[in-house]
Design a protein around this motif. Structure first.
Motif, PDB file in Angstrom:
ATOM      1  N   TYR A   1       9.832   1.562 -17.002  1.00 13.53           N
ATOM      2  CA  TYR A   1       9.388   3.018 -16.922  1.00 13.53           C
ATOM      3  C   TYR A   1       9.855   3.841 -15.650  1.00 13.53           C
ATOM      4  CZ  TYR A   1       5.865   1.390 -20.268  1.00 13.53           C
ATOM      5  OH  TYR A   1       5.387   0.729 -21.401  1.00 13.53           O
ATOM      6  N   LEU A   2       9.919   3.031 -14.708  1.00 18.10           N
ATOM      7  CA  LEU A   2      10.691   3.942 -13.234  1.00 18.10           C
ATOM      8  C   LEU A   2      12.156   4.218 -13.796  1.00 18.10           C
ATOM      9  CD1 LEU A   2       9.867   4.707 -10.447  1.00 18.10           C
ATOM     10  CD2 LEU A   2      10.900   2.377  -9.581  1.00 18.10           C
ATOM     11  N   GLU A   3      12.807   3.541 -14.475  1.00 14.68           N
ATOM     12  CA  GLU A   3      14.211   3.599 -15.064  1.00 14.68           C
ATOM     13  C   GLU A   3      14.246   4.678 -15.787  1.00 14.68           C
ATOM     14  OE1 GLU A   3      16.664   2.231 -13.396  1.00 14.68           O
ATOM     15  OE2 GLU A   3      15.607   0.796 -11.979  1.00 14.68           O
ATOM     16  N   VAL A   4      13.456   4.445 -16.835  1.00 17.17           N
ATOM     17  CA  VAL A   4      13.322   5.713 -17.985  1.00 17.17           C
ATOM     18  C   VAL A   4      13.209   6.931 -17.343  1.00 17.17           C
ATOM     19  CG1 VAL A   4      12.098   6.344 -19.844  1.00 17.17           C
ATOM     20  CG2 VAL A   4      12.769   3.976 -19.691  1.00 17.17           C
TER      21      VAL A   4
ATOM     22  N   TYR B   1      11.415  -1.801  -4.928  1.00 13.56           N
ATOM     23  CA  TYR B   1      12.228  -3.085  -5.071  1.00 13.56           C
ATOM     24  C   TYR B   1      11.641  -3.925  -3.846  1.00 13.56           C
ATOM     25  CZ  TYR B   1      15.401  -1.614  -8.803  1.00 13.56           C
ATOM     26  OH  TYR B   1      15.899  -1.202 -10.105  1.00 13.56           O
ATOM     27  N   ILE B   2      11.471  -3.184  -2.766  1.00 10.29           N
ATOM     28  CA  ILE B   2      11.015  -4.048  -1.715  1.00 10.29           C
ATOM     29  C   ILE B   2       9.840  -4.518  -1.990  1.00 10.29           C
ATOM     30  CG2 ILE B   2      10.489  -3.900   0.822  1.00 10.29           C
ATOM     31  CD1 ILE B   2      12.717  -1.567   1.141  1.00 10.29           C
ATOM     32  N   THR B   3       8.809  -3.781  -2.564  1.00 15.51           N
ATOM     33  CA  THR B   3       7.535  -4.493  -2.748  1.00 15.51           C
ATOM     34  C   THR B   3       7.785  -5.546  -3.612  1.00 15.51           C
ATOM     35  OG1 THR B   3       6.588  -2.273  -2.358  1.00 15.51           O
ATOM     36  CG2 THR B   3       5.237  -4.137  -3.491  1.00 15.51           C
TER      37      THR B   3
ATOM     38  N   CYS C   1       0.937  -1.162   0.023  1.00 12.11           N
ATOM     39  CA  CYS C   1      -0.018  -0.054   0.094  1.00 12.11           C
ATOM     40  C   CYS C   1       0.776   1.326   0.108  1.00 12.11           C
ATOM     41  CB  CYS C   1      -0.866  -0.213   1.240  1.00 12.11           C
ATOM     42  SG  CYS C   1      -2.260  -1.124   1.026  1.00 12.11           S
ATOM     43  N   VAL C   2       2.057   1.307   0.698  1.00 12.42           N
ATOM     44  CA  VAL C   2       2.805   2.389   0.904  1.00 12.42           C
ATOM     45  C   VAL C   2       3.465   2.646  -0.586  1.00 12.42           C
ATOM     46  CG1 VAL C   2       5.001   3.346   1.751  1.00 12.42           C
ATOM     47  CG2 VAL C   2       3.175   2.106   3.418  1.00 12.42           C
ATOM     48  N   CYS C   3       3.894   1.433  -1.203  1.00 13.31           N
ATOM     49  CA  CYS C   3       4.532   1.489  -2.579  1.00 13.31           C
ATOM     50  C   CYS C   3       3.362   2.097  -3.578  1.00 13.31           C
ATOM     51  CB  CYS C   3       4.941   0.147  -3.204  1.00 13.31           C
ATOM     52  SG  CYS C   3       5.573   0.281  -4.649  1.00 13.31           S
ATOM     53  N   ALA C   4       2.122   1.718  -3.367  1.00 13.36           N
ATOM     54  CA  ALA C   4       1.242   2.393  -4.229  1.00 13.36           C
ATOM     55  C   ALA C   4       1.064   3.776  -4.259  1.00 13.36           C
ATOM     56  CB  ALA C   4      -0.154   1.761  -4.169  1.00 13.36           C
ATOM     57  N   ILE C   5       1.152   4.672  -2.857  1.00 10.25           N
ATOM     58  CA  ILE C   5       1.156   6.075  -2.706  1.00 10.25           C
ATOM     59  C   ILE C   5       2.350   6.555  -3.198  1.00 10.25           C
ATOM     60  CG2 ILE C   5       1.225   7.561  -0.742  1.00 10.25           C
ATOM     61  CD1 ILE C   5      -0.589   5.371   0.702  1.00 10.25           C
ATOM     62  N   ASP C   6       3.560   5.899  -3.017  1.00  6.84           N
ATOM     63  CA  ASP C   6       4.701   6.488  -3.350  1.00  6.84           C
ATOM     64  C   ASP C   6       5.429   5.638  -4.508  1.00  6.84           C
ATOM     65  OD1 ASP C   6       6.976   8.225  -3.651  1.00  6.84           O
ATOM     66  OD2 ASP C   6       7.779   7.562  -1.728  1.00  6.84           O
ATOM     67  N   ILE C   7       4.727   5.353  -5.567  1.00  8.33           N
ATOM     68  CA  ILE C   7       5.137   4.426  -6.542  1.00  8.33           C
ATOM     69  C   ILE C   7       6.594   4.756  -7.093  1.00  8.33           C
ATOM     70  CG2 ILE C   7       4.249   5.672  -8.653  1.00  8.33           C
ATOM     71  CD1 ILE C   7       3.944   1.805  -8.102  1.00  8.33           C
ATOM     72  N   ARG C   8       7.105   6.093  -7.221  1.00  9.29           N
ATOM     73  CA  ARG C   8       8.230   6.373  -7.837  1.00  9.29           C
ATOM     74  C   ARG C   8       9.627   6.232  -6.835  1.00  9.29           C
ATOM     75  NH1 ARG C   8       4.563   9.840 -10.005  1.00  9.29           N
ATOM     76  NH2 ARG C   8       4.578  10.015 -12.217  1.00  9.29           N
ATOM     77  N   ASN C   9       9.336   5.681  -5.791  1.00  3.93           N
ATOM     78  CA  ASN C   9      10.102   5.632  -4.745  1.00  3.93           C
ATOM     79  C   ASN C   9      11.026   4.272  -5.131  1.00  3.93           C
ATOM     80  OD1 ASN C   9      11.958   4.815  -2.515  1.00  3.93           O
ATOM     81  ND2 ASN C   9      10.495   5.853  -1.231  1.00  3.93           N
ATOM     82  N   ARG C  10      12.117   4.342  -5.917  1.00  2.87           N
ATOM     83  CA  ARG C  10      12.706   3.103  -6.223  1.00  2.87           C
ATOM     84  C   ARG C  10      13.068   2.053  -5.284  1.00  2.87           C
ATOM     85  NH1 ARG C  10      17.670   4.623  -9.818  1.00  2.87           N
ATOM     86  NH2 ARG C  10      17.776   2.510  -9.847  1.00  2.87           N
TER      87      ARG C  10
END
Length: 107
Positions: free
Chosen positions: A94-97, A45-47, A32-41
């Motif tokens: 997409y995150l890497e780009v 990776y943890i998710t 859920c936290v990753c969904a909120i902050d999807i750009r946190n690399r």
């Protein structure tokens, strides 16, 4: 636990069921936290790792330890983990780009 570990229910006790429940709760909070902050690399990776861990857990219970059978109770988490891994690996591109384009903007 009663719907998952149907092949050897005698191996599952209350403590193991509660530990599995806490692990499930922790992984859902991370997701859920990753969904909120999807750009946190790092969080991404943890998710992604939580889905690999879930997949490995359920596959090992079915094929190595033989405590779970391939019922709908096991197939559902296997499918969720598999599809989530595929989706997150696609999203990782997409995150890497995006990270590369932000570096170019700074320079």
């Amino acid at each position: 636990s009663e719907k998952l570990y149907t092949a050897s229910p005698g191996f599952v006790n209350g403590l193991q069921a509660r530990t599995f429940g806490v692990w499930t709760l922790l992984s859902s909070v991370i997701r859920c936290v990753c969904a909120i902050d999807i750009r946190n690399r790092t969080l991404y990776y943890i998710t992604l790792f939580t889905f690999f861990l879930a997949l490995a857990h359920f596959l090992s219970e079915v094929f190595i330890y033989h405590t779970a059978a391939l019922t709908i109770g096991v197939m559902a988490p296997l499918m969720v983990a598999s599809f989530s891994i595929m989706g997150m690996l696609i999203g990782l591109q997409y995150l890497e780009v995006e990270a590369l384009s932000q570096k170019k903007k700074k320079n």
